[in-house]
Design a protein around this motif. Sequence first.
Motif, PDB file in Angstrom:
ATOM      1  N   ASP A 194      -5.323   1.428  -2.016  1.00 36.04           N
ATOM      2  CA  ASP A 194      -6.466   1.161  -1.135  1.00 36.04           C
ATOM      3  C   ASP A 194      -6.752   2.274  -0.135  1.00 36.04           C
ATOM      4  O   ASP A 194      -7.583   2.089   0.752  1.00 36.04           O
ATOM      5  CB  ASP A 194      -6.223  -0.142  -0.359  1.00 36.04           C
ATOM      6  N   VAL A 195      -6.067   3.428  -0.237  1.00 35.02           N
ATOM      7  CA  VAL A 195      -6.267   4.494   0.744  1.00 35.02           C
ATOM      8  C   VAL A 195      -7.004   5.667   0.116  1.00 35.02           C
ATOM      9  O   VAL A 195      -7.112   5.775  -1.107  1.00 35.02           O
ATOM     10  CB  VAL A 195      -4.931   4.974   1.358  1.00 35.02           C
ATOM     11  N   ASP A 196      -7.467   6.569   0.974  1.00 33.09           N
ATOM     12  CA  ASP A 196      -8.213   7.720   0.461  1.00 33.09           C
ATOM     13  C   ASP A 196      -7.288   8.780  -0.129  1.00 33.09           C
ATOM     14  O   ASP A 196      -6.076   8.782   0.092  1.00 33.09           O
ATOM     15  CB  ASP A 196      -9.117   8.322   1.545  1.00 33.09           C
ATOM     16  N   ASP A 197      -7.877   9.662  -0.888  1.00 31.40           N
ATOM     17  CA  ASP A 197      -7.106  10.681  -1.609  1.00 31.40           C
ATOM     18  C   ASP A 197      -6.367  11.632  -0.679  1.00 31.40           C
ATOM     19  O   ASP A 197      -5.305  12.149  -1.038  1.00 31.40           O
ATOM     20  CB  ASP A 197      -8.034  11.474  -2.541  1.00 31.40           C
ATOM     21  N   ASP A 198      -6.907  11.890   0.510  1.00 29.12           N
ATOM     22  CA  ASP A 198      -6.245  12.790   1.454  1.00 29.12           C
ATOM     23  C   ASP A 198      -4.875  12.254   1.865  1.00 29.12           C
ATOM     24  O   ASP A 198      -3.909  13.006   1.990  1.00 29.12           O
ATOM     25  CB  ASP A 198      -7.098  13.015   2.708  1.00 29.12           C
ATOM     26  N   LEU A 199      -4.793  10.954   2.082  1.00 26.50           N
ATOM     27  CA  LEU A 199      -3.520  10.353   2.473  1.00 26.50           C
ATOM     28  C   LEU A 199      -2.508  10.436   1.330  1.00 26.50           C
ATOM     29  O   LEU A 199      -1.334  10.730   1.550  1.00 26.50           O
ATOM     30  CB  LEU A 199      -3.718   8.900   2.911  1.00 26.50           C
ATOM     31  N   VAL A 200      -2.966  10.214   0.122  1.00 31.99           N
ATOM     32  CA  VAL A 200      -2.087  10.331  -1.039  1.00 31.99           C
ATOM     33  C   VAL A 200      -1.587  11.772  -1.162  1.00 31.99           C
ATOM     34  O   VAL A 200      -0.398  12.007  -1.418  1.00 31.99           O
ATOM     35  CB  VAL A 200      -2.800   9.871  -2.329  1.00 31.99           C
ATOM     36  N   ALA A 201      -2.474  12.743  -0.942  1.00 34.69           N
ATOM     37  CA  ALA A 201      -2.079  14.159  -1.013  1.00 34.69           C
ATOM     38  C   ALA A 201      -1.033  14.487   0.053  1.00 34.69           C
ATOM     39  O   ALA A 201      -0.062  15.215  -0.216  1.00 34.69           O
ATOM     40  CB  ALA A 201      -3.297  15.057  -0.857  1.00 34.69           C
ATOM     41  N   LYS A 202      -1.193  13.950   1.259  1.00 32.13           N
ATOM     42  CA  LYS A 202      -0.207  14.172   2.322  1.00 32.13           C
ATOM     43  C   LYS A 202       1.148  13.587   1.934  1.00 32.13           C
ATOM     44  O   LYS A 202       2.196  14.188   2.183  1.00 32.13           O
ATOM     45  CB  LYS A 202      -0.678  13.546   3.638  1.00 32.13           C
ATOM     46  N   LEU A 203       1.129  12.421   1.328  1.00 28.76           N
ATOM     47  CA  LEU A 203       2.374  11.787   0.887  1.00 28.76           C
ATOM     48  C   LEU A 203       3.048  12.631  -0.189  1.00 28.76           C
ATOM     49  O   LEU A 203       4.265  12.856  -0.137  1.00 28.76           O
ATOM     50  CB  LEU A 203       2.108  10.380   0.371  1.00 28.76           C
ATOM     51  N   GLU A 204       2.264  13.117  -1.141  1.00 30.85           N
ATOM     52  CA  GLU A 204       2.830  13.966  -2.200  1.00 30.85           C
ATOM     53  C   GLU A 204       3.464  15.223  -1.614  1.00 30.85           C
ATOM     54  O   GLU A 204       4.551  15.631  -2.022  1.00 30.85           O
ATOM     55  CB  GLU A 204       1.746  14.354  -3.214  1.00 30.85           C
ATOM     56  N   GLN A 205       2.799  15.837  -0.631  1.00 31.83           N
ATOM     57  CA  GLN A 205       3.330  17.033   0.017  1.00 31.83           C
ATOM     58  C   GLN A 205       4.638  16.725   0.741  1.00 31.83           C
ATOM     59  O   GLN A 205       5.600  17.482   0.659  1.00 31.83           O
ATOM     60  CB  GLN A 205       2.299  17.615   0.996  1.00 31.83           C
ATOM     61  N   LYS A 206       4.673  15.596   1.432  1.00 32.88           N
ATOM     62  CA  LYS A 206       5.891  15.195   2.156  1.00 32.88           C
ATOM     63  C   LYS A 206       7.049  14.962   1.186  1.00 32.88           C
ATOM     64  O   LYS A 206       8.186  15.360   1.454  1.00 32.88           O
ATOM     65  CB  LYS A 206       5.607  13.940   2.994  1.00 32.88           C
ATOM     66  N   ILE A 207       6.773  14.340   0.064  1.00 34.97           N
ATOM     67  CA  ILE A 207       7.819  14.097  -0.933  1.00 34.97           C
ATOM     68  C   ILE A 207       8.350  15.421  -1.477  1.00 34.97           C
ATOM     69  O   ILE A 207       9.562  15.604  -1.623  1.00 34.97           O
ATOM     70  CB  ILE A 207       7.290  13.188  -2.071  1.00 34.97           C
ATOM     71  N   LYS A 208       7.459  16.366  -1.741  1.00 30.51           N
ATOM     72  CA  LYS A 208       7.888  17.696  -2.211  1.00 30.51           C
ATOM     73  C   LYS A 208       8.792  18.368  -1.182  1.00 30.51           C
ATOM     74  O   LYS A 208       9.815  18.950  -1.522  1.00 30.51           O
ATOM     75  CB  LYS A 208       6.675  18.580  -2.500  1.00 30.51           C
TER      76      LYS A 208
END
Length: 137
Positions: A117-131
Motif C-alpha cells: 500500500d505504499v509508494d515506490d520511493d518508500l520501497v526503494a528506500k527499504l531496498e537500499q537499507k537492506i543492501k
Amino acid sequence: MKIRKFKMNESGLNRFFGPLEAKIMDILWNDVEMTIKDVQQMLDKEKVTNFNTVMTVMNRLVEKGILQKRAEGRSSLYKPLQTRDEFLSAQSKEMTNELMDEFGNVVVSHMLDALEDVDDDLVAKLEQKIKELKKEQ
C-alpha cells in the motif's frame, strides 16, 4: 523521551498525548518560544481552556521531558526539546524496536504486507537499507 501510552484508537498527535497536550504541542511546534499566556491566547481562538489549565499541562510536559522551560524576566518561555519530525521519528523508532523485540518475525511479515500500500520511493528506500545492512554483515 519515551511516551508510555500509545493510543491505537486515536490519530495524529493524540496517539501520544492527551487532547490538550496535543493542541499545545501543535502550537509550540509552529513557533520558536512562547509563554503560557501566548499559548493560552492561541488556544482561545478555539475557545479551549483557561490559563491555569494550560500552565498545568505545559509544566507537566516539561516534567515529561518534552518541553524546555526558561525564565525571562517575570515570565517563562517554553519550547519543544525536539522538532515535530524528530519527535515522531524517535517515537516510531522506539515502537518499532519494542515490537521487534517482542514479536519479531510477525512484525516483519506485517511490515512487508503493508508495503503493498505504499509508494515506490518508500520501497526503494527499504531496498537500499537492506543492501546496506547486508554489506555490514
